[in-house]
Design a protein around this motif. Sequence first.
Motif, PDB file in Angstrom:
ATOM      1  N   PHE A 173       8.781  -0.122   3.053  1.00 42.76           N
ATOM      2  CA  PHE A 173       8.685  -0.318   4.498  1.00 42.76           C
ATOM      3  C   PHE A 173       7.510  -1.231   4.786  1.00 42.76           C
ATOM      4  O   PHE A 173       6.382  -0.886   4.473  1.00 42.76           O
ATOM      5  CB  PHE A 173       8.493   1.018   5.224  1.00 42.76           C
ATOM      6  N   PRO A 174       7.758  -2.395   5.400  1.00 44.06           N
ATOM      7  CA  PRO A 174       6.648  -3.316   5.645  1.00 44.06           C
ATOM      8  C   PRO A 174       5.619  -2.719   6.609  1.00 44.06           C
ATOM      9  O   PRO A 174       5.973  -2.188   7.655  1.00 44.06           O
ATOM     10  CB  PRO A 174       7.333  -4.538   6.269  1.00 44.06           C
ATOM     11  N   LYS A 175       4.368  -2.842   6.224  1.00 46.11           N
ATOM     12  CA  LYS A 175       3.255  -2.374   7.058  1.00 46.11           C
ATOM     13  C   LYS A 175       2.419  -3.589   7.455  1.00 46.11           C
ATOM     14  O   LYS A 175       2.118  -4.440   6.622  1.00 46.11           O
ATOM     15  CB  LYS A 175       2.368  -1.398   6.275  1.00 46.11           C
ATOM     16  N   GLY A 176       2.007  -3.633   8.723  1.00 45.86           N
ATOM     17  CA  GLY A 176       1.166  -4.733   9.203  1.00 45.86           C
ATOM     18  C   GLY A 176      -0.282  -4.471   8.846  1.00 45.86           C
ATOM     19  O   GLY A 176      -0.900  -3.544   9.362  1.00 45.86           O
ATOM     20  N   VAL A 177      -0.832  -5.304   7.980  1.00 43.37           N
ATOM     21  CA  VAL A 177      -2.195  -5.100   7.466  1.00 43.37           C
ATOM     22  C   VAL A 177      -3.187  -5.914   8.285  1.00 43.37           C
ATOM     23  O   VAL A 177      -3.034  -7.126   8.430  1.00 43.37           O
ATOM     24  CB  VAL A 177      -2.273  -5.543   5.993  1.00 43.37           C
ATOM     25  N   ARG A 178      -4.212  -5.253   8.796  1.00 45.29           N
ATOM     26  CA  ARG A 178      -5.278  -5.933   9.542  1.00 45.29           C
ATOM     27  C   ARG A 178      -6.221  -6.662   8.584  1.00 45.29           C
ATOM     28  O   ARG A 178      -6.635  -6.082   7.573  1.00 45.29           O
ATOM     29  CB  ARG A 178      -6.154  -4.924  10.288  1.00 45.29           C
ATOM     30  N   GLY A 207      -7.168  -0.996   7.984  1.00 40.42           N
ATOM     31  CA  GLY A 207      -5.944  -0.246   8.252  1.00 40.42           C
ATOM     32  C   GLY A 207      -4.802  -1.095   8.768  1.00 40.42           C
ATOM     33  O   GLY A 207      -4.826  -2.319   8.702  1.00 40.42           O
ATOM     34  N   TYR A 208      -3.799  -0.387   9.292  1.00 36.25           N
ATOM     35  CA  TYR A 208      -2.534  -1.001   9.671  1.00 36.25           C
ATOM     36  C   TYR A 208      -2.364  -1.002  11.184  1.00 36.25           C
ATOM     37  O   TYR A 208      -3.116  -0.367  11.918  1.00 36.25           O
ATOM     38  CB  TYR A 208      -1.379  -0.241   9.016  1.00 36.25           C
TER      39      TYR A 208
END
Lengths: 476, 476
Positions: free
Chosen positions: B153-158, B342-343
């Motif tokens: 599951f793609p996670k948006g990485v900061r 975090g995400y």
Amino acid sequence: MQPNWIKQRAYLTPNRIGLRFGGESWTFQQLHEEALYKARQLAKFVGRGERVAIFAPSTPELIKVIYGCMHLQLEMVLLNGRLSTEELAYQIEDAQVAMVLAAASDVHKLPQNIEVMTFEQLIETEAIEINIATEWQDNQTISIMYTSGTTGFPKGVRQTVQNHSMSAISSALNLGITEQDVWLCTVPIFHISGFSILMRSLLYGATVCLYEKFDEQACVQEIVAGRVTTISLVSVMLERVLSEMERLQVQAHPNFKTVLAGGGSIPVDYLQRAAKVQLPVVQTYGMTETSSQTATLASIDALRKIGSAGKPLFFNEVRIQGTDEPFVEGEICIRGPHVTPGYIGRFAERASTENGWLLTGDIGYLDDEGYLYVVDRRADLIISGGENVYPAEIENALLAHPSVLEAGVCGLMDDKWGQVPIAFVVLKQAVTEAELQAFCHQRLARYKLPKQFYFVDSLPRNGANKLLRRKLIELL
Amino acid sequence: MQPNWIKQRAYLTPNRIGLRFGGESWTFQQLHEEALYKARQLAKFVGRGERVAIFAPSTPELIKVIYGCMHLQLEMVLLNGRLSTEELAYQIEDAQVAMVLAAASDVHKLPQNIEVMTFEQLIETEAIEINIATEWQDNQTISIMYTSGTTGFPKGVRQTVQNHSMSAISSALNLGITEQDVWLCTVPIFHISGFSILMRSLLYGATVCLYEKFDEQACVQEIVAGRVTTISLVSVMLERVLSEMERLQVQAHPNFKTVLAGGGSIPVDYLQRAAKVQLPVVQTYGMTETSSQTATLASIDALRKIGSAGKPLFFNEVRIQGTDEPFVEGEICIRGPHVTPGYIGRFAERASTENGWLLTGDIGYLDDEGYLYVVDRRADLIISGGENVYPAEIENALLAHPSVLEAGVCGLMDDKWGQVPIAFVVLKQAVTEAELQAFCHQRLARYKLPKQFYFVDSLPRNGANKLLRRKLIELL
């Protein structure tokens, strides 16, 4: 949070040379191990995070002791080797150190009532088992250096992990770094100019080429042979290096990259002579409170922007108090991660900054391209051979003499030292110049002693009766 | 707190070249001014600190839009140009962006129900007056990139100001920097490999030499002419550069310093060929969650420490979960100022670290000198008859065969063994399956031998040209 620099450096580049002195050299792994052993010996007497004073000439033993203290996260008060016994006593008392560490050769200069552990005694001490910290906090104090301001009372300035690391990083972004870098250190370790070379060495993995004393012949040999790439110098030292190179009719080796020239502006004549012998001179404006450089002038701008200290380093900001206009003079203010969080001892409660800005007390302006020009040093600061001399401190010493009613000190131009202090005195009762000299000699470092005493009827003062030091010179 | 990098860079080195593309170039001052104008146009639609998505090929216009967004402190979601429409829709929805900015040429790939502002429309927009921030907070998010990791599951990485700055600084302390640095960027800007080149450019004052697409002929011309000093490549690109240099019988110019090779380990054969054409290859282990490099292997260690990703960069720490022993495999954990805080979106509440440590999901070990070896990405692990089988090991074996250009290995369900490895091969020249079997048999334990060989035209790769082992099975 940052890794323990000494341990990390030894891990990353164990076999690179970290220190060279005389014919000897030490890899970063060796320095780490020797420092660890020192830490284990020191741990018999001091606990992690305690404060110690250090008083010694620039030898490999000093470096090992400093790195040993860093392993124990001790706060190190670096005592200036040129101070008088009274000045040393003040700093040791003010800092409330747990312990004074000194080279045996220098113990006689320390106050007699102070207990001292010599480096030689430390070597004989049994090493105990310890766990060193593998991480350091950004706000942990590494070093403390005393510097006087307008009042003449020296304040102990904190220099933290973050101050030193961001200073070193900003310098690297400006001057560049390579694996081959060797920084020649002939400036005192007890000054930020020398201490910052050690910090850069650990962060960059660069070699420190250390000399106990400045010696222009040795410097020139290193520079001409291509064994060093960078050197920190003050004006008077640069002149001696230039004269020696001219005498020998030699040029810098192509390996050589940078003379970092601090401690006041460099005469144009020196810059022109430096260009002829292939010495790229980079002028810098820095201070104890900023853990070395704040602004630095690239060598390509040296002759285009004569008298300028250059532009701020990347993470630093410089502004002139009360103005955004170019060419308007005002107090130089500095902000950035290299600015001290504050003082220790008597001045611990005094804020070092306002909204993050350090008010330097120095007067300057920015030109229309944003280059900084330092017009006048803080509190009439006299810079003599690269050492800061604060008039108020000398005046305070003179006023302690029973015959002195008023005293005013200012700098006089000097071919060799840049400036030397001279004193103007109003007497209560008769006293000889020789007696005043002897009196000062007991209280002040040699470089602070007035070269001339002038006995006058009154001192120039403003309406608020404040001494106008800049008018003193007119009394001559 | 840090200064606005674009403004500060333009102030410090206004006339240095910040970007080169085709025959054109832009100084840092020009980039700053163009970015400022973009910010004033963008400000008509979005407020400071809002989130936008960006979808465009690597052109100067993209760089200006990115720098313009940075002036407005926008959080930029960099959309991968190779994603399917469904995947793009997921990311845009998850990130809840205020606006999607896209090159007109790419709009057709975006979901139809999404409102898009094209770069071309933005150019026509009226610019309004704004005040840009002269300082940025360390924890401000600059960029967001989606990555699947082990879950699929793609996670948006900061990626924050501090993440990018400490990544660039750590890289500089390792690779060195000079005023002459020019970084050739042929990897996608929407990946951290490309985006981090922009960040280094601003912090170092280095030129970005940008290409819209990877082209080995152009790369070789730049490298041979000495017009670039550094290039970021993944393995398959390196092979094409090497082949081209071999075909032309040319060597790298002495100005050229570093191939930074990421996205998986580099076959030994490539390293040997690189040495012959004077290309120093530095292998690195990095990821989206660490804003580029975590560990990097110096080129002098390339043949001594084959298969290693090197040691951590100065401010980074690497450890193997559950062990301090050398040569013991386990999950690779990373700590340092470059690790994402975090995400966003669905995973915003999920912690990215445990006590500051990022658990990568990758398996590796440290050798007795502290060099990191990445054994495999956990998700690709094949378990066959209770034995762990790492695809990369088999691929490396195949790549050593002179007829093999590319190889990919994955697991196939098997009644008897649970899983068995199978291999997909792109050939340089004809070879029989029997010969490859025999070749592997010499190099690998029996349980690691591929049960089937499939000869294919190309392997599935992502935008960074990284092999997608999980997609191999679809080739059947």
